[in-house]
Design a protein around this motif. Structure first.
Motif, mmCIF file in Angstrom:
data_model
loop_
_atom_site.group_PDB
_atom_site.id
_atom_site.type_symbol
_atom_site.label_atom_id
_atom_site.label_comp_id
_atom_site.label_asym_id
_atom_site.label_seq_id
_atom_site.Cartn_x
_atom_site.Cartn_y
_atom_site.Cartn_z
ATOM 1 N N UNK A 82 -14.395 38.929 -2.956
ATOM 2 C CA UNK A 82 -13.175 39.493 -2.726
ATOM 3 C C UNK A 82 -12.958 40.821 -3.858
ATOM 4 N N UNK A 83 -12.019 41.824 -4.052
ATOM 5 C CA UNK A 83 -11.525 41.957 -5.380
ATOM 6 C C UNK A 83 -12.756 43.342 -5.184
ATOM 7 N N UNK A 84 -12.630 43.847 -6.383
ATOM 8 C CA UNK A 84 -13.716 45.171 -6.458
ATOM 9 C C UNK A 84 -15.258 43.956 -6.288
ATOM 10 N N UNK A 85 -15.601 43.507 -6.211
ATOM 11 C CA UNK A 85 -16.959 43.034 -5.522
ATOM 12 C C UNK A 85 -16.993 43.742 -4.078
ATOM 13 N N UNK A 86 -15.564 43.637 -3.325
ATOM 14 C CA UNK A 86 -15.853 43.857 -2.326
ATOM 15 C C UNK A 86 -15.988 45.582 -1.552
ATOM 16 N N UNK A 87 -15.281 45.658 -2.721
ATOM 17 C CA UNK A 87 -14.374 47.199 -2.305
ATOM 18 C C UNK A 87 -15.908 48.065 -2.603
ATOM 19 N N UNK A 88 -16.526 47.422 -4.113
ATOM 20 C CA UNK A 88 -18.377 47.983 -5.106
ATOM 21 C C UNK A 88 -19.214 47.495 -3.801
ATOM 22 N N UNK A 89 -19.298 46.437 -2.337
ATOM 23 C CA UNK A 89 -20.480 46.715 -1.346
ATOM 24 C C UNK A 89 -19.340 47.561 -0.692
ATOM 25 N N UNK A 90 -18.155 47.470 -0.739
ATOM 26 C CA UNK A 90 -18.137 48.980 0.703
ATOM 27 C C UNK A 90 -18.780 50.099 0.268
ATOM 28 N N UNK A 91 -18.157 50.707 -0.891
ATOM 29 C CA UNK A 91 -18.639 51.565 -1.073
ATOM 30 C C UNK A 91 -20.215 51.937 -1.519
ATOM 31 N N UNK A 92 -20.592 51.127 -1.432
ATOM 32 C CA UNK A 92 -22.225 51.174 -1.469
ATOM 33 C C UNK A 92 -22.946 51.299 0.210
ATOM 34 N N UNK A 103 -28.271 59.671 11.145
ATOM 35 C CA UNK A 103 -29.370 58.989 11.469
ATOM 36 C C UNK A 103 -28.801 57.157 11.436
ATOM 37 N N UNK A 104 -29.442 56.141 12.037
ATOM 38 C CA UNK A 104 -29.566 55.284 12.619
ATOM 39 C C UNK A 104 -29.734 54.723 11.604
ATOM 40 N N UNK A 105 -28.239 53.569 11.078
ATOM 41 C CA UNK A 105 -28.002 53.359 9.887
ATOM 42 C C UNK A 105 -27.855 51.931 9.427
ATOM 43 N N UNK A 106 -27.847 50.886 10.820
ATOM 44 C CA UNK A 106 -27.573 49.619 10.292
ATOM 45 C C UNK A 106 -28.921 48.858 10.068
ATOM 46 N N UNK A 107 -29.833 48.803 9.894
ATOM 47 C CA UNK A 107 -31.134 48.400 9.377
ATOM 48 C C UNK A 107 -30.698 48.576 7.343
ATOM 49 N N UNK A 108 -30.365 49.891 7.206
ATOM 50 C CA UNK A 108 -30.065 49.935 5.919
ATOM 51 C C UNK A 108 -29.038 49.166 5.230
ATOM 52 N N UNK A 109 -28.341 49.498 6.070
ATOM 53 C CA UNK A 109 -26.985 48.312 5.988
ATOM 54 C C UNK A 109 -26.874 46.654 5.469
ATOM 55 N N UNK A 110 -27.199 46.353 6.755
ATOM 56 C CA UNK A 110 -28.280 44.882 6.474
ATOM 57 C C UNK A 110 -28.853 44.528 5.472
ATOM 58 N N UNK A 111 -29.668 45.530 5.222
ATOM 59 C CA UNK A 111 -30.319 45.047 3.978
ATOM 60 C C UNK A 111 -29.568 44.760 2.739
ATOM 61 N N UNK A 112 -28.340 45.780 2.444
ATOM 62 C CA UNK A 112 -28.027 46.173 1.461
ATOM 63 C C UNK A 112 -27.343 44.998 1.219
ATOM 64 N N UNK A 113 -26.316 44.588 2.422
ATOM 65 C CA UNK A 113 -25.435 43.323 2.577
ATOM 66 C C UNK A 113 -26.628 42.112 1.707
ATOM 67 N N UNK A 114 -27.197 42.212 2.450
ATOM 68 C CA UNK A 114 -28.464 41.361 1.695
ATOM 69 C C UNK A 114 -28.960 40.919 0.620
ATOM 70 N N UNK A 115 -29.425 42.557 -0.060
ATOM 71 C CA UNK A 115 -29.963 42.571 -1.621
ATOM 72 C C UNK A 115 -27.983 42.559 -2.450
ATOM 73 N N UNK A 116 -27.305 42.713 -1.792
ATOM 74 C CA UNK A 116 -25.934 42.332 -2.067
ATOM 75 C C UNK A 116 -26.222 40.408 -2.400
#
Length: 318
Positions: A82-92, A103-116
């Motif tokens: 929610x809230x600030x955390x959702x915005x923080x993840x979206x910004x990243x 470039x193809x970005x999906x793998x980096x996105x998936x791993x960024x979400x997992x890291x979060x």
């Protein structure tokens, strides 16, 4: 006369096919094809494969000109986010796209979400996220109706950050409604671009009281003169279906170029359907006060606590 072939789109399609094949091989059952023809996919992500405590679902639409010139259209579904955390993840995720544009970005996105998720899980003492009793939490999947994700990909560029030359629109704060220790307060701002929507949210979250609200539900409608259509969206922020109800209110009142946010501070007592009534009443009141809706609009327009309304994340063409 020789036929001109759009080789860039062909290259994009081939890149998408190769990327999807690689992701399917890497993630196995976590990767899901929703609609191959429409290029709609999702991946279930958790903080731990063996004993997951936090889960999220990343849903993706691949526009025809991804990855060369357009970003994927995405939505993150997680009842605890929610809230600030959702915005923080979206910004990243958006920062990653800018860093790797073309470039193809999906793998980096998936791993960024997992890291979060891993960081969030480790930061919580119990390893779990506390939710209010009224929140309807799906049993771990957090996967909505994918029909709502079939957006007009031609408008994907509207979601890109085209710079910081826009000013934060003026934000008005309406009168609060309190019922059984729960408080609801509306906020309103004129908006004409998705970038301004983002700026309004960031500005509101600078206020510690608003940032600490149990839910910050919002909806907006922007009229696109050139396309004779509305760009509109909504967010539940953990209050299931509240964003769709709020967006439906804006549609019924036929307002345009405006955003409404309703903050709710949960008081510990269940309100049931009354909470939706208060959210819509708050929104209607501030729309009337600021001249976006006629004061003669019937009170009943905001009393839809038990009705079914559109899901969030919809781009309507009229």
């Amino acid at each position: 006369m020789a036929e001109v072939i759009n080789t860039e789109n062909e290259e994009d399609l081939q890149s998408q096919i190769e990327e999807v094949e690689a992701l399917s091989a890497i993630y196995g059952d976590e990767w899901c094809v929703i609609d191959e023809a429409s290029r709609i996919f999702c991946i279930k992500i958790s903080d731990d494969l063996e004993e997951p405590k936090l889960k999220a679902c990343l849903q993706i639409i691949l526009p025809p000109d991804y990855p060369s010139t357009a970003p994927p259209i995405y939505q993150i579904n997680a009842s605890w986010l929610r809230g600030p955390e959702r915005a923080k993840l979206a910004n990243s995720l958006e920062d990653l796209y800018v860093q790797h544009a073309g470039e193809s970005i999906l793998y980096l996105w998936v791993e960024k979400v997992r890291e979060f998720l891993v960081e969030k899980s480790h930061s919580a003492e119990t390893g779990e996220v506390n939710l209010t009793a009224e929140e309807e939490v799906d049993d771990g999947e957090d996967i909505p109706d994918f029909n709502t994700l079939k957006l007009n990909t031609e408008s994907a560029h509207l979601f890109m950050d085209h710079g910081n030359d826009e000013e934060v629109p003026p934000i008005k704060h309406g009168s609060a409604i309190t019922d059984r220790r729960s408080t609801f307060q509306p906020h309103l701002a004129p908006v004409v671009t998705p970038r301004q929507v983002k700026m309004v949210l960031e500005k509101l979250y600078e206020n510690k009281k608003i940032a600490s609200a149990t839910h910050n539900i919002y909806a907006y409608r922007i009229y696109c003169e050139d396309k004779h259509s509305f760009l509109q969206d909504c967010e539940d922020d953990g209050e299931t279906a509240a964003g769709g109800r709020l967006l439906h209110l804006l549609q019924i009142l036929d307002v345009r170029n405006v955003m409404v946010v309703v903050s709710r501070w949960y008081g510990g007592i269940l309100l049931g359907p009354d909470r939706f009534k208060h959210i819509n009443n708050c929104a209607r009141n501030i729309l009337v006060e600021e001249g976006y809706a006629a004061s003669t609009v019937r009170q009943s327009l905001a009393q839809w606590g038990n009705s079914q309304f559109p899901s969030c994340k919809i781009l309507n063409q009229l």
